[in-house]
Design an enzyme around this catalytic site. Sequence first.
Site, PDB file in Angstrom:
ATOM      1  N   LYS A 182      34.251  27.351  63.088  1.00 35.24           N
ATOM      2  CA  LYS A 182      34.022  28.031  64.343  1.00 35.24           C
ATOM      3  C   LYS A 182      34.367  29.505  64.160  1.00 35.24           C
ATOM      4  O   LYS A 182      35.381  29.841  63.562  1.00 35.24           O
ATOM      5  CB  LYS A 182      34.858  27.423  65.472  1.00 35.24           C
ATOM      6  N   ASP A 228      35.918  25.452  57.028  1.00 33.90           N
ATOM      7  CA  ASP A 228      35.818  26.460  58.072  1.00 33.90           C
ATOM      8  C   ASP A 228      34.907  27.608  57.640  1.00 33.90           C
ATOM      9  O   ASP A 228      34.718  27.858  56.443  1.00 33.90           O
ATOM     10  CB  ASP A 228      37.204  27.027  58.395  1.00 33.90           C
ATOM     11  N   MET A 257      43.063  36.339  66.163  1.00 34.51           N
ATOM     12  CA  MET A 257      41.791  36.356  66.901  1.00 34.51           C
ATOM     13  C   MET A 257      41.839  37.358  68.065  1.00 34.51           C
ATOM     14  O   MET A 257      41.329  37.102  69.148  1.00 34.51           O
ATOM     15  CB  MET A 257      41.455  34.949  67.426  1.00 34.51           C
TER      16      MET A 257
END
Length: 255
Positions: A55, A34, A165
Site C-alpha cells: 500500500k 510491500d 507517512m
Amino acid sequence: MGKVYLVGAGPGAADLITVRGARLLATAGIVLHDALVEPEMLEHAPQARKVAVGKRCGQRSTAQQFINRQIVDAARRHAVVVRLKGGDPMLFGRADEEMRALEAAGIDYEVVPGITAALAGAASLQRSLTLRGVARSVALATHSRAADTEAIREQVKADSLVFYMGRDSAPEIAQQLLDAGRPGTTPVALVEACSTPRERTLTLTLAALAAGEAQTWLDPSQPSLLMIGEAFAERAQAAAGMTVQAGTAALQQAA
C-alpha cells in the site's frame, strides 16, 4: 497448510534485513511484498514467486482484505510463505489484521522483526533519539487530522518525535505541535529514502516546517520521516550538509 512468516525488511537497504529474515527469503516458495521494499531485497529470494501487495499513501493500492486473502491462499499452496513488510511488521504495518486472518484460517505463522525507519534515520543523521539531559522519551506516530486531540497533547510530552507517512501533512503536523506548545525554534530533521542510495536529509526549524519551507524539497515518490526535537540539533545539520535559517525560506545547500 504451509507456514507464513511476517518478515520485517528493515528501512530499505538490502543488507539491513536480519539474518533470519534473509534465510527465510532464501527458502520461500512465494514472497508477498510491500511497495516500499527495494528490488535488491528481493534478490534474497531468487527461487520464489514475487507478488507486490503493498500500500502506498495517496496512491492506488491493494485493499487490505484482498491482501489477507492472498496470504491465506498462498499458505494453501506453498510450504514457506514470506509476507515481506517494510521496516518492522508490528509498527504501522497492519500486521494485526493479517495475523487475525491467518488465525481465522487455522494457518501457523511467525513474526520476524526488522529495523524500523526511525532507528535507521537516527543512524543516518548520526544523532541519537535519546540524549542524556536533552531527550529521555521518544514517540513514534502518524499524523492525526483532528484539530486538538489528546493524542497531539501526548506527543508534545515526548522529547523526540518521529512521524511516519507525514510528508504531505508536514506543515499541518508542525502547526499542530506549535499550537500545542512546542517552540518554533525546535529542530526538525527530514530523512528521505532512508538507508538507500537515494537517501537525502534536510534540517530546519518547526516554524519553518509549518510555513511549508520543506514541501518543495520533499520528493513525493520517496518515503520520508519527520524527526522533531532538540536531539536532532546541530549534528543533524552537519550530516545533512545544509543550513536553514529559521523564519525564512532560504535553504542553502552546502558546497
